[in-house]
Design a protein around this motif. Sequence first.
Motif, PDB file in Angstrom:
ATOM      1  N   ARG A 149     -38.091 -86.601 -54.830  1.00 27.68           N
ATOM      2  CA  ARG A 149     -38.670 -85.878 -55.964  1.00 27.68           C
ATOM      3  C   ARG A 149     -39.883 -85.064 -55.500  1.00 27.68           C
ATOM      4  N   TYR A 150     -40.729 -85.710 -54.718  1.00 27.77           N
ATOM      5  CA  TYR A 150     -41.936 -85.054 -54.233  1.00 27.77           C
ATOM      6  C   TYR A 150     -41.583 -83.867 -53.336  1.00 27.77           C
ATOM      7  N   LEU A 151     -40.661 -84.060 -52.410  1.00 24.73           N
ATOM      8  CA  LEU A 151     -40.284 -82.993 -51.484  1.00 24.73           C
ATOM      9  C   LEU A 151     -39.655 -81.810 -52.217  1.00 24.73           C
ATOM     10  N   LYS A 152     -38.763 -82.096 -53.182  1.00 22.11           N
ATOM     11  CA  LYS A 152     -38.165 -81.019 -53.972  1.00 22.11           C
ATOM     12  C   LYS A 152     -39.226 -80.318 -54.813  1.00 22.11           C
ATOM     13  N   GLY A 153     -40.133 -81.097 -55.382  1.00 25.56           N
ATOM     14  CA  GLY A 153     -41.192 -80.528 -56.195  1.00 25.56           C
ATOM     15  C   GLY A 153     -42.118 -79.645 -55.396  1.00 25.56           C
ATOM     16  N   LEU A 158     -43.512 -70.671 -56.263  1.00 25.60           N
ATOM     17  CA  LEU A 158     -44.413 -69.995 -57.198  1.00 25.60           C
ATOM     18  C   LEU A 158     -45.666 -69.505 -56.509  1.00 25.60           C
ATOM     19  N   GLU A 159     -46.225 -70.363 -55.707  1.00 29.87           N
ATOM     20  CA  GLU A 159     -47.488 -70.059 -55.026  1.00 29.87           C
ATOM     21  C   GLU A 159     -47.372 -70.534 -53.584  1.00 29.87           C
ATOM     22  N   PRO A 160     -47.379 -69.615 -52.640  1.00 30.99           N
ATOM     23  CA  PRO A 160     -47.329 -70.059 -51.252  1.00 30.99           C
ATOM     24  C   PRO A 160     -48.417 -71.105 -50.980  1.00 30.99           C
ATOM     25  N   ASN A 161     -48.019 -72.225 -50.403  1.00 35.41           N
ATOM     26  CA  ASN A 161     -48.909 -73.337 -50.094  1.00 35.41           C
ATOM     27  C   ASN A 161     -49.464 -74.019 -51.359  1.00 35.41           C
ATOM     28  N   GLY A 162     -48.782 -73.823 -52.486  1.00 37.57           N
ATOM     29  CA  GLY A 162     -49.237 -74.372 -53.754  1.00 37.57           C
ATOM     30  C   GLY A 162     -49.352 -75.883 -53.770  1.00 37.57           C
ATOM     31  N   ALA A 163     -48.405 -76.572 -53.141  1.00 38.40           N
ATOM     32  CA  ALA A 163     -48.450 -78.028 -53.132  1.00 38.40           C
ATOM     33  C   ALA A 163     -49.688 -78.528 -52.387  1.00 38.40           C
ATOM     34  N   ASN A 164     -49.944 -77.970 -51.225  1.00 34.49           N
ATOM     35  CA  ASN A 164     -51.128 -78.387 -50.468  1.00 34.49           C
ATOM     36  C   ASN A 164     -52.420 -78.038 -51.193  1.00 34.49           C
ATOM     37  N   ASN A 165     -52.437 -76.882 -51.852  1.00 34.26           N
ATOM     38  CA  ASN A 165     -53.626 -76.496 -52.617  1.00 34.26           C
ATOM     39  C   ASN A 165     -53.893 -77.487 -53.750  1.00 34.26           C
ATOM     40  N   LEU A 166     -52.830 -77.917 -54.414  1.00 34.64           N
ATOM     41  CA  LEU A 166     -52.971 -78.891 -55.497  1.00 34.64           C
ATOM     42  C   LEU A 166     -53.472 -80.232 -54.955  1.00 34.64           C
ATOM     43  N   ILE A 167     -52.910 -80.662 -53.863  1.00 38.15           N
ATOM     44  CA  ILE A 167     -53.340 -81.919 -53.238  1.00 38.15           C
ATOM     45  C   ILE A 167     -54.810 -81.834 -52.840  1.00 38.15           C
ATOM     46  N   ASP A 168     -55.184 -80.730 -52.213  1.00 38.50           N
ATOM     47  CA  ASP A 168     -56.583 -80.551 -51.806  1.00 38.50           C
ATOM     48  C   ASP A 168     -57.535 -80.549 -53.001  1.00 38.50           C
ATOM     49  N   ILE A 189     -46.616 -82.708 -58.860  1.00 35.68           N
ATOM     50  CA  ILE A 189     -45.577 -82.216 -57.954  1.00 35.68           C
ATOM     51  C   ILE A 189     -44.244 -82.884 -58.260  1.00 35.68           C
ATOM     52  N   GLU A 190     -44.252 -84.189 -58.492  1.00 34.14           N
ATOM     53  CA  GLU A 190     -43.005 -84.918 -58.708  1.00 34.14           C
ATOM     54  C   GLU A 190     -42.339 -84.621 -60.049  1.00 34.14           C
ATOM     55  N   TYR A 191     -43.091 -84.722 -61.144  1.00 38.47           N
ATOM     56  CA  TYR A 191     -42.444 -84.626 -62.451  1.00 38.47           C
ATOM     57  C   TYR A 191     -42.088 -83.195 -62.863  1.00 38.47           C
ATOM     58  N   PRO A 192     -43.075 -82.311 -63.121  1.00 41.24           N
ATOM     59  CA  PRO A 192     -42.644 -80.983 -63.575  1.00 41.24           C
ATOM     60  C   PRO A 192     -41.868 -80.202 -62.512  1.00 41.24           C
ATOM     61  N   PHE A 193     -42.324 -80.266 -61.261  1.00 41.80           N
ATOM     62  CA  PHE A 193     -41.683 -79.461 -60.232  1.00 41.80           C
ATOM     63  C   PHE A 193     -40.510 -80.173 -59.560  1.00 41.80           C
ATOM     64  N   ASP A 250     -38.713 -82.875 -60.957  1.00 41.78           N
ATOM     65  CA  ASP A 250     -37.698 -83.329 -61.915  1.00 41.78           C
ATOM     66  C   ASP A 250     -37.283 -82.217 -62.877  1.00 41.78           C
ATOM     67  N   ILE A 251     -38.205 -81.756 -63.691  1.00 43.62           N
ATOM     68  CA  ILE A 251     -37.866 -80.831 -64.780  1.00 43.62           C
ATOM     69  C   ILE A 251     -37.346 -79.495 -64.253  1.00 43.62           C
ATOM     70  N   LEU A 252     -38.036 -78.901 -63.291  1.00 39.57           N
ATOM     71  CA  LEU A 252     -37.609 -77.594 -62.791  1.00 39.57           C
ATOM     72  C   LEU A 252     -36.323 -77.649 -61.968  1.00 39.57           C
ATOM     73  N   GLN A 253     -35.858 -78.831 -61.640  1.00 32.28           N
ATOM     74  CA  GLN A 253     -34.622 -78.975 -60.866  1.00 32.28           C
ATOM     75  C   GLN A 253     -33.386 -79.068 -61.769  1.00 32.28           C
ATOM     76  N   ARG A 254     -33.615 -79.186 -63.071  1.00 31.34           N
ATOM     77  CA  ARG A 254     -32.506 -79.374 -64.006  1.00 31.34           C
ATOM     78  C   ARG A 254     -31.675 -78.103 -64.159  1.00 31.34           C
ATOM     79  N   ASP A 255     -30.415 -78.304 -64.534  1.00 33.61           N
ATOM     80  CA  ASP A 255     -29.542 -77.192 -64.882  1.00 33.61           C
ATOM     81  C   ASP A 255     -29.862 -76.751 -66.310  1.00 33.61           C
ATOM     82  N   GLY A 256     -29.402 -75.596 -66.675  1.00 31.35           N
ATOM     83  CA  GLY A 256     -29.538 -75.146 -68.051  1.00 31.35           C
ATOM     84  C   GLY A 256     -30.415 -73.920 -68.219  1.00 31.35           C
ATOM     85  N   LEU A 257     -31.476 -73.813 -67.441  1.00 30.48           N
ATOM     86  CA  LEU A 257     -32.341 -72.628 -67.449  1.00 30.48           C
ATOM     87  C   LEU A 257     -32.647 -72.253 -66.010  1.00 30.48           C
TER      88      LEU A 257
END
Length: 127
Positions: A4-8, A15-25, A39-43, A45-52
């Motif tokens: 989940r974390y890696l996909k997120g 969306l933002e180059p290096n966004g995950a590291n920036n958020l962690i920092d 990183i895990e839930y919205p990015f 889980d939710i953004l990985q869903r089909d439908g949109l």
Amino acid sequence: MSERYLKGAEKLNELEPNGANNLIDAFSEVCPDLAKYTIEYPFGDILQRDGLDYRTRELVTIAALTALGNCQPQLNGHINGALNIGCTQKEITEVILQMSVYAGFPAAINGMTVAKEVFESRDEIPV
């Protein structure tokens, strides 16, 4: 790190180059779990869903953040992100304008102000 974390992290970095590291920092000293959960839930889980597709999800996110009216830093990030994944200025401004009907003019004006700032910071002339 979980799948989940890696996909997120991968999705956030679209969306933002290096966004995950920036958020962690940003939260490493205060609450690193907030970055992990974001990183895990919205990015992851939710953004990985089909439908949109991702573009539609970003436009919906811009609408929600505009309607909330008090999320300018997040709105800035998602407007930049939407542009990074192919949304147009016209699509973004139309979504924000639509929120004037449902969230009121103050929310739409605040959202459009953020959009204008983003467009100008990217040296793109607002629509």
